[in-house]
Write a protein that holds these residues in place. Structure first.
Motif, mmCIF file in Angstrom:
data_model
loop_
_atom_site.group_PDB
_atom_site.id
_atom_site.type_symbol
_atom_site.label_atom_id
_atom_site.label_comp_id
_atom_site.label_asym_id
_atom_site.label_seq_id
_atom_site.Cartn_x
_atom_site.Cartn_y
_atom_site.Cartn_z
ATOM 1 N N ALA A 147 0.927 -1.215 0.117
ATOM 2 C CA ALA A 147 -0.004 0.012 -0.049
ATOM 3 C C ALA A 147 0.806 1.169 0.062
ATOM 4 C CB ALA A 147 -0.857 -0.106 1.118
ATOM 5 N N THR A 148 2.214 1.336 0.763
ATOM 6 C CA THR A 148 2.648 2.466 0.885
ATOM 7 C C THR A 148 3.189 2.675 -0.614
ATOM 8 O OG1 THR A 148 3.125 2.070 3.321
ATOM 9 C CG2 THR A 148 4.658 3.732 1.985
ATOM 10 N N SER A 149 3.752 1.648 -1.444
ATOM 11 C CA SER A 149 4.379 1.854 -2.572
ATOM 12 C C SER A 149 3.309 2.622 -3.624
ATOM 13 C CB SER A 149 4.694 0.643 -3.226
ATOM 14 O OG SER A 149 5.854 -0.030 -2.462
ATOM 15 N N VAL A 150 1.936 2.302 -3.547
ATOM 16 C CA VAL A 150 1.133 2.872 -4.513
ATOM 17 C C VAL A 150 0.794 4.238 -3.713
ATOM 18 C CG1 VAL A 150 0.222 0.571 -5.590
ATOM 19 C CG2 VAL A 150 -0.701 1.637 -3.667
ATOM 20 N N TRP A 151 0.530 4.405 -2.503
ATOM 21 C CA TRP A 151 0.358 5.773 -1.876
ATOM 22 C C TRP A 151 1.419 6.633 -2.485
ATOM 23 C CZ3 TRP A 151 3.093 8.549 1.649
ATOM 24 C CH2 TRP A 151 2.353 9.599 2.092
ATOM 25 N N ALA A 152 2.698 6.378 -2.413
ATOM 26 C CA ALA A 152 3.895 7.273 -2.682
ATOM 27 C C ALA A 152 3.678 7.475 -4.156
ATOM 28 C CB ALA A 152 5.032 6.909 -2.099
ATOM 29 N N GLY A 153 3.506 6.586 -4.773
ATOM 30 C CA GLY A 153 3.594 6.648 -6.351
ATOM 31 C C GLY A 153 2.420 7.431 -6.986
ATOM 32 N N VAL A 154 1.493 7.091 -6.348
ATOM 33 C CA VAL A 154 0.071 7.682 -6.964
ATOM 34 C C VAL A 154 -0.643 8.606 -6.353
ATOM 35 C CG1 VAL A 154 -2.202 7.094 -8.184
ATOM 36 C CG2 VAL A 154 -0.150 5.554 -8.245
#
Length: 323
Positions: free
Chosen positions: A260-267
């Motif tokens: 979740a943190t990857s897509v939160w930071a990326g998107v």
């Protein structure tokens, strides 16, 4: 925005209502775990995902769920070969992407290894530093021209960065007889965070931002070099440190929570919030002092720009390329 999600948020929750149609994303390490989940949720929201993996046969089977998600949302999945432990493979992958010419909106440097015995990559680098840092360093720099203005780079670091800073004098443990699997892992994860800092500084003028993220403790193939006893010992140490500070103990995350943190930071997160920073649990992490076993926070040496630039210069010398 940063307060909307937390440690237990999932990828589906973070991207609820987000349309990624027309977006193109590169995700490394799509043969298992976080990489597959990251690719799945992006494709489920219409993104065109390029998934990189060392073992394409394994990735082909592991990503059936990604193709299924893509088929219902207008997204797509394309697999490319990438062995981060072999710079010839890294350069071939980058060269093919550049020759293709299509741009990327997001790059998520997800692949990595954790805590193996002392070993060397195909180019003679210590396995974890060479794979986790130098492989991604070459790949992302070689395709930097494909990142259009406003693109984002997400580099997976880890709370393990608190085990050790990078050693600019002996990155390959050539002069040291003190190799420990987690000491080397810590070096590589600090290097991941510092790479994000330096890349962000070099590209933010055109709106390309980079950030490092800690996914949390997840039971994936990443821990294949660890025994159950070692894992439990680390959990016990974390819980003891947390108890001394009157903090909550360790909890495993699910794979959707971990990605979740990857897509939160990326998107989702504002680029100005996360650019050049270290994020965890879907928020920007706070600086912490001289601790290694507490669950949250980032050490100052992992965010220091001068330190990041020194690592960049060393990395260029090691790989024989200037970026």
């Amino acid at each position: 925005m940063s307060g909307q999600f937390g440690a237990k948020s999932t990828t589906d929750e973070v991207l609820a209502g987000v349309d990624l149609s027309g977006k193109r994303v590169l995700v490394t390490g799509v043969s298992a775990g976080l990489g597959v989940e990251t690719a799945r949720v992006l494709a489920a929201h219409g993104a065109h995902v390029v998934g990189a993996a060392r073992d394409l046969a394994k990735a082909q089977g592991a990503t059936d769920v990604v193709r299924e998600a893509a088929s219902t949302a207008g997204g797509s999945l394309e697999l490319v070969a990438l062995d981060l432990a072999d710079l010839a493979s890294v350069r071939a992958c980058a060269d093919a992407l550049v020759a293709d010419g299509r741009t990327f909106d997001i790059v998520i440097a997800n692949a990595g290894v954790m805590a193996p015995p002392l070993g060397r990559t195909a180019d003679g680098f210590e396995t974890q530093f060479g794979t986790n840092h130098l492989g991604h360093f070459v790949l992302i720099n070689r395709i930097a021209g494909l990142l259009h203005d406003g693109a984002r780079v997400v580099v997976l670091s880890s709370s393990g960065h608190r085990f050790s800073d990078v050693d600019l004098e002996d990155p390959n443990f050539e002069r040291a007889d003190t190799y420990t699997p987690f000491g080397a892992y810590g070096r590589s994860k600090t290097a991941n965070a510092l790479f994000a800092v330096a890349f962000d500084d070099r590209h933010k003028a055109r709106g390309v931002r980079a950030t490092a993220v800690h996914p949390g403790g997840i039971q994936t193939e990443l821990a294949r070099h660890m025994t159950p006893e070692t894992i439990q010992q680390m959990i016990d140490q974390i819980n003891a440190a947390a108890g001394a500070e009157d903090l909550a103990g360790f909890e495993w995350k699910t794979i959707p929570q971990g990605a979740a943190t990857s897509v939160w930071a990326g998107v989702v997160a504002p680029a100005s919030l996360v650019g050049g920073r270290y994020c965890e649990d879907c928020h920007v992490a706070e600086l912490v002092g001289d601790v290694s076993m507490l669950r949250a926070g980032v050490r100052s040496y992992a965010l220091d720009l001068d330190h990041a630039n020194a690592l960049w210069a060393l990395s260029e010398r090691m790989v024989g390329e200037t970026f």
